[in-house]
Every structure is written in C-alpha cells, then in structure tokens.
Design a protein around this motif. Structure first.
Motif, short mmCIF file in Angstrom:
data_model
loop_
_atom_site.label_atom_id
_atom_site.label_comp_id
_atom_site.label_asym_id
_atom_site.label_seq_id
_atom_site.Cartn_x
_atom_site.Cartn_y
_atom_site.Cartn_z
N UNK A 90 0.83 -1.31 0.07
CA UNK A 90 0.01 -0.08 -0.05
C UNK A 90 0.89 1.25 0.08
N UNK A 91 0.24 2.44 -0.14
CA UNK A 91 0.98 3.74 0.05
C UNK A 91 -0.10 4.70 0.51
N UNK A 92 0.46 5.83 1.18
CA UNK A 92 -0.33 6.88 1.62
C UNK A 92 0.39 8.16 1.56
N UNK A 93 -0.34 9.05 2.24
CA UNK A 93 0.23 10.77 2.25
C UNK A 93 0.86 10.84 0.64
N UNK A 94 -0.32 10.73 -0.04
CA UNK A 94 -0.39 11.07 -1.55
C UNK A 94 0.91 10.52 -2.24
N UNK A 95 1.06 9.33 -1.89
CA UNK A 95 2.08 8.53 -2.29
C UNK A 95 3.52 8.84 -2.08
N UNK A 96 3.54 9.34 -0.76
CA UNK A 96 5.10 9.77 -0.34
C UNK A 96 5.64 8.60 0.53
N UNK A 97 4.74 7.98 1.04
CA UNK A 97 5.08 6.81 1.96
C UNK A 97 4.69 5.35 1.35
N UNK A 98 5.29 4.29 1.65
CA UNK A 98 4.78 2.94 1.36
C UNK A 98 4.60 2.14 2.35
N UNK A 99 3.74 1.19 2.25
CA UNK A 99 3.35 0.21 3.44
C UNK A 99 4.11 -0.95 2.99
N UNK A 100 4.97 -1.53 3.88
CA UNK A 100 5.78 -2.73 3.56
C UNK A 100 5.08 -3.98 4.34
N UNK A 101 4.92 -5.12 3.93
CA UNK A 101 4.66 -6.40 4.54
C UNK A 101 5.79 -7.37 4.61
N UNK A 102 5.88 -7.77 5.84
CA UNK A 102 7.05 -8.77 6.13
C UNK A 102 6.42 -9.74 7.19
N UNK A 103 6.50 -10.96 6.52
CA UNK A 103 6.27 -12.37 7.40
C UNK A 103 7.34 -12.60 8.46
N UNK A 104 6.98 -12.84 9.88
CA UNK A 104 7.92 -12.78 11.02
C UNK A 104 7.93 -14.34 11.15
N UNK A 105 7.52 -15.22 10.48
CA UNK A 105 7.68 -16.65 10.50
C UNK A 105 7.06 -17.30 11.76
N UNK A 106 6.08 -16.67 12.32
CA UNK A 106 5.49 -17.30 13.57
C UNK A 106 4.49 -18.37 12.99
#
Length: 79
Positions: free
Chosen positions: A63-79
């Motif tokens: 995802x992205x936010x703040x008028x495409x100034x920031x990105x949202x990054x998904x990471x698996x933690x392995x749990x």
C-alpha cells in the motif's frame, strides 16, 4: 442537469482528499484485510517507510499513503 453538475463537483472535491489518506488508517485497513485472510496478527509486520526506502526493507509493498509519499511494507515474521 443541475444535479449531475453538483455530483461531479462534489466528486472532484473529494478525490484529492482521498489520496492524502492517513498512513495509520491505511495501515489499519490493510492489517484487517490480512487478518481476515487467515494470517495470524503475530505472523507479520507492516512498516510505513519513505518511497525511496521501500525496496531496501526486504518485504512486499502492499500500500501507499500521504499522496504516495510513503509506502506500506509487509513482512512475514515466521510465526
């Protein structure tokens, strides 16, 4: 005709506001969708990072936010 012109004007006014969505609200929406798809809340993280750092995070941009100034990054933690 007047009603459709007013509808168009209202839509044109609201669209720019949607592109400035709060990172917290976008992140929360994405988190809920991931959880609803059966992923445990402790099995992943979502990080908000500047655009230029998104590739360095080692995760998937979801995802992205703040008028495409920031990105949202998904990471698996392995749990």
């Amino acid at each position: 005709m007047k009603k459709s012109a007013l509808t168009l004007l209202a839509a044109m006014t609201l669209v720019p506001m949607l592109s400035y969505a709060s990172c917290d609200s976008v992140k929360a929406d994405i988190q809920q969708k991931i959880i609803k798809n059966g992923v445990a809340e402790t099995a992943f993280t979502l990080d908000v990072v500047p655009n230029d750092q998104a590739d360095q995070q080692g995760g998937l941009v979801v995802g992205h936010c703040e008028n495409d100034q920031q990105k949202i990054v998904y990471k698996r933690t392995g749990e």
